[in-house]
Design an enzyme around this catalytic site. Sequence first.
Site, mmCIF file in Angstrom:
data_model
loop_
_atom_site.group_PDB
_atom_site.id
_atom_site.type_symbol
_atom_site.label_atom_id
_atom_site.label_comp_id
_atom_site.label_asym_id
_atom_site.label_seq_id
_atom_site.Cartn_x
_atom_site.Cartn_y
_atom_site.Cartn_z
ATOM 1 N N CYS A 156 9.518 -3.244 2.905
ATOM 2 C CA CYS A 156 8.488 -3.815 3.776
ATOM 3 C C CYS A 156 7.147 -3.131 3.546
ATOM 4 C CB CYS A 156 8.917 -3.698 5.241
ATOM 5 S SG CYS A 156 7.690 -4.358 6.388
ATOM 6 N N CYS A 159 5.104 -2.477 6.703
ATOM 7 C CA CYS A 159 5.592 -1.346 7.506
ATOM 8 C C CYS A 159 5.230 -0.019 6.848
ATOM 9 C CB CYS A 159 7.118 -1.383 7.642
ATOM 10 S SG CYS A 159 7.821 -2.989 7.966
ATOM 11 N N ASP A 160 5.383 0.075 5.544
ATOM 12 C CA ASP A 160 5.340 1.384 4.892
ATOM 13 C C ASP A 160 4.188 1.594 3.913
ATOM 14 O OD1 ASP A 160 7.661 2.100 6.258
ATOM 15 O OD2 ASP A 160 8.934 1.149 4.764
#
Length: 336
Positions: A156, A159-160
């Site tokens: 992701c 997300c990261d």
Amino acid sequence: MTDTKLSFAKFADKYKLLMSQENEHVKCLIIGSGPAGYTAAIYASRADLKPVMYTGLLAGGQLTQTTEVENYPGYPNGIMGPEMMEDFRKQAERLGTDIRYGYVSSVDFSSLPHKVVVDDIKTILADTVIISTGASAKWLGLDSEQKYSGFGVSACAVCDGFFFKGQDVAIVGAGDTAAEEATYLAKLCRKVYMIVRRDEFRASKAMVSRVLNTANIEILYDSETKEIVGDGQSVTGVTVINNKTNETKTLDVTGFFVAIGHKPNTDIFRGWIHMDETGYIKTTPGSTTTNIEGVFCCGDAQDHIYRQAVTAAGTGCMAAIDAERYLAAKEHIVTA
Ligand code: NDP
């Protein structure tokens, strides 16, 4: 008692216990325990639906497999994924959700109340069912990918990606997700290598054109990931092989993003609930209702676009409110 007698006695006890609970009738059954399921549980508990939740095999869902979560509102200093899910669980439990470890093995939505079978043995009769079984990212299947998952390997970018600001990263995949995530990463990172296994993209023309027009994305066509290289702690590179020339090279990257698709965990509902060709459950736009009366769906099991913890939680809230309103309307009809 001999060992055999002892284990038979234990089995008999467990069987009696299970049978005594057979055909338990609940108002609201929640299947799955990610942000969507727990949020549904919190709202359903507060609405006095006395929800029962079955967690599934991975209690806490996908976030229990990540490291730091920085984009969930309310955690100013970020939080580790497993810890955040523990907070969700405690909150749901404190408000009265009956959380059980078990795996829903089949459902029968042919009549009301709905029948849900847990661990192939126990049948629950449920007036409402909230599906929050999530989706699983597809992985390449390399040992090194699992080894560094959460330590440089991620599925992701949204997300990261932030953790790799100013660094060089690689992303594998050639669909719309990979194209979108590559351009997202390109804004944060110094360089993005895109590993494409064929000599063309699967992504839409518009997305491909965005990738091609981003200066710091380098596309490696006809290329496959051989290995993710690391120093035992985190990722230091990725070895790729050109499947036409057999040439191998190692890219010096600190992040490796896998964007080769997701699989919604919805197989047990096939044949009952309307879904798209990938298995994402279809809900009525603006609500969580499905084609089956009293069955609602939230989180990644019905969302292939946003797939964020906070959007999953939002739809979990919607599912509990939809379930509550459905039950209230039914009660009104019965008592009127
Ligand atoms: P897709 O299934 O569309 O694409 C998966 C990609 O990964 C393909 O390019 C495929 O390669 C590649 N791939 C699969 N397995 C491997 C492997 N083992 N090694 C290397 N590459 C591999 O998944 P997406 O997640 O991209 O998209 C899912 C759906 O969501 C699509 O319908 C998409 O259009 C939609 N979507 C829409 C968006 C938007 O409209 N903004 C954003 C994101 C997704 P190959 O092409 O060779 O098969």
